[in-house]
Design an enzyme around this catalytic site. Structure first.
Site, mmCIF file in Angstrom:
data_model
loop_
_atom_site.group_PDB
_atom_site.id
_atom_site.type_symbol
_atom_site.label_atom_id
_atom_site.label_comp_id
_atom_site.label_asym_id
_atom_site.label_seq_id
_atom_site.Cartn_x
_atom_site.Cartn_y
_atom_site.Cartn_z
ATOM 1 N N HIS A 167 0.819 -1.216 0.000
ATOM 2 C CA HIS A 167 0.000 0.000 0.000
ATOM 3 C C HIS A 167 0.849 1.261 0.000
ATOM 4 C CE1 HIS A 167 -3.507 2.407 0.351
ATOM 5 N NE2 HIS A 167 -4.266 1.527 0.957
ATOM 6 N N ASP A 410 -10.308 -4.999 -18.972
ATOM 7 C CA ASP A 410 -10.575 -5.956 -20.051
ATOM 8 C C ASP A 410 -9.275 -6.281 -20.774
ATOM 9 O OD1 ASP A 410 -11.418 -7.447 -22.219
ATOM 10 O OD2 ASP A 410 -12.883 -5.974 -22.939
#
Length: 468
Positions: A167, A410
């Site tokens: 993070h 995608d």
């Protein structure tokens, strides 16, 4: 009593591993200092996600690996050319001794390729699944790695891309910026129009620090480090109940109905002599409030004990001047809104009183951000969070956001069938994403809970929506 959650037979075999670098000579040696937003996240804190995709015909597992793996590797290399900090290392700066991101030629990320004969369709279902079934699908990190990725192919049915990112290197918005770019290059090619998308911005001077927040946070974190280690050891020693993971979906129609119920209940309270000032109740507020009420009641936090709801907020648009959306790194407030209220006020699920109370608490906290400024009281972000944890008061937090648009990733095989945030299992947070169905107007909520608690939450969730 519900039947035990069936354990999926999950066997994952690692086929190969690669160190993937940006194209040779494409990125100069670079040093990036950490901002006060970055130092809030200890290097051991990781974000883990899995994206599940259908394996379209005529692809078989072997055909997919033969034809598509080279494209996935090459597109990852090209994506790292833009997003090189993910391949960098975190090292002390010679001048200050404080950590900085250092990229030098040859720095790389690990890409693991694996195959699984687990039931792909069972894994992507919303119903409860054993959390351990997902662990082999996310990669481990090397001691100096900031990110790592794993491609897992399921026999003739689907594949997943798992990621583990420290993070300290990036927040959710930045990670999704990278994932969408990688997927776009994989789908359309390096010379495609996708390369005209905004480049990530790394200018740390965009993050002003006139009050010395970085130094304040470093001091506070240093003082708390021993306490955190002791708490981590205690948690590891505790015997944990069987954990399961499930997805709850609030459709657009559900959100509209909940909003109407809250509005009606607030009117009744005013008519009964109460005072209610205007409050914008967004889909985010409604979803968080509803899940908070369900979880509070399921956990039995219904007395006078103070319970807390914490969530981070993307500060880019709220800074003065605003930070560009393409800024890569961390730009979220840590524990910026932690609202405390008595459990008895929130635990009512069926008659809407708890939902209204939860909406009021969360909504007012967001309103204060706009009224007071996002950095107001920032010097207390970390210490306030530590005090809540030390008190033992229940704290529910949120990971992710519908605004991240995780279902827009995608790689050339269509939108993901499912996206899971694996790291909520350790943090105890709920995860939020836009619904894959319903035109993205609904919200998906991910939970990882002890099995008995998941049963109670499921029952309360359905009861509150009138689902039989």
């Amino acid at each position: 009593m519900a039947a035990p959650t069936p354990k999926l037979i999950h066997r994952v075999r690692v086929i190969d591993q690669f160190r993937v670098t940006p194209p040779s000579g494409s990125v100069p040696e670079t040093h990036l200092p950490l901002t006060f937003f970055d130092v809030l996240w200890h290097p051991s804190v990781t974000v883990q996600r899995i994206f599940f995709f259908d394996l379209l015909k005529p692809y078989t597992k072997s055909h997919f690996l033969t034809t598509q793996l080279p494209t996935i590797k090459q597109s990852l290399s090209l994506a790292l050319q833009r997003f090189y900090p993910l391949a960098a290392t975190l090292t002390p700066a010679p001048q200050t001794g404080h950590n900085e991101f250092h990229y030098t030629g040859g720095d790389s990320v690990l890409l693991t390729v694996a195959e699984s004969d687990s039931d792909f369709h069972a894994l992507i279902a919303d119903h409860p699944k054993d959390t351990t079934e997902f662990h082999p699908l996310v990669p481990e990190l090397g001691s100096s790695d900031l990110s790592s990725f794993q491609l897992t192919v399921f026999a003739n049915s689907g594949f997943s891309i798992g990621l583990t990112v420290r993070h300290v290197a990036a927040d959710g918005g930045s990670i999704m910026q990278f994932m969408k770019h990688w997927a776009s290059v994989c789908r359309l090619g390096a010379e495609s129009e996708s390369m005209n998308s905004p480049s990530p911005i790394y200018d740390r001077d965009l993050i002003p620090d006139p009050t010395g927040l970085k130094a304040i946070f470093l001091d506070q974190i240093s003082m708390q480090e021993k306490t955190w280690k002791e708490m981590a050891l205690k948690l590891e020693a505790q015997e944990k109940e069987h954990m399961v993971r499930a997805t709850f979906v609030l459709s657009r129609a559900d959100i509209v109905e909940l909003r109407q119920r809250v509005a009606a209940a607030r009117i009744v309270q005013v008519e009964d002599g109460g005072r209610r000032s205007p409050l914008h109740i967004s889909s985010f507020v409604l979803t968080c409030a509803y899940m908070w009420a369900c979880l509070t009641k399921a956990r039995g936090h219904v007395g006078d004990r103070t319970i807390h709801f914490g969530f981070a907020v993307d500060c880019r648009a709220r800074m003065s001047p605003p930070i560009p959306a393409a800024y890569f790194g961390n730009c979220i407030g840590f524990g910026v809104c932690s609202a405390g209220v008595r459990g008895s006020e929130i635990a009512s699920v069926k008659d809407d009183e708890g939902l209204v109370a939860a909406c009021e608490v969360i909504g007012r906290a967001i309103q204060r951000l706009d009224d007071d400024g996002v950095l107001n009281g920032a010097d207390q972000w970390f210490s306030r969070f530590c005090s809540i944890v030390a008190s033992g008061d229940p704290l529910l937090s949120v990971a992710g956001s519908p605004r991240l648009q995780v279902y827009d990733v995608d790689f050339g095989f269509g939108r993901p069938r499912k996206v899971e945030v694996i790291s909520i299992e350790e943090s105890g947070a709920i995860s939020l994403a836009e619904s894959r169905e319903d035109g993205g107007r609904g919200i998906e909520v991910g939970l990882a809970l002890p099995e008995s608690e998941m049963e109670r939450v499921t029952s309360l969730f359905k009861e509150g929506l009138g689902i039989h």
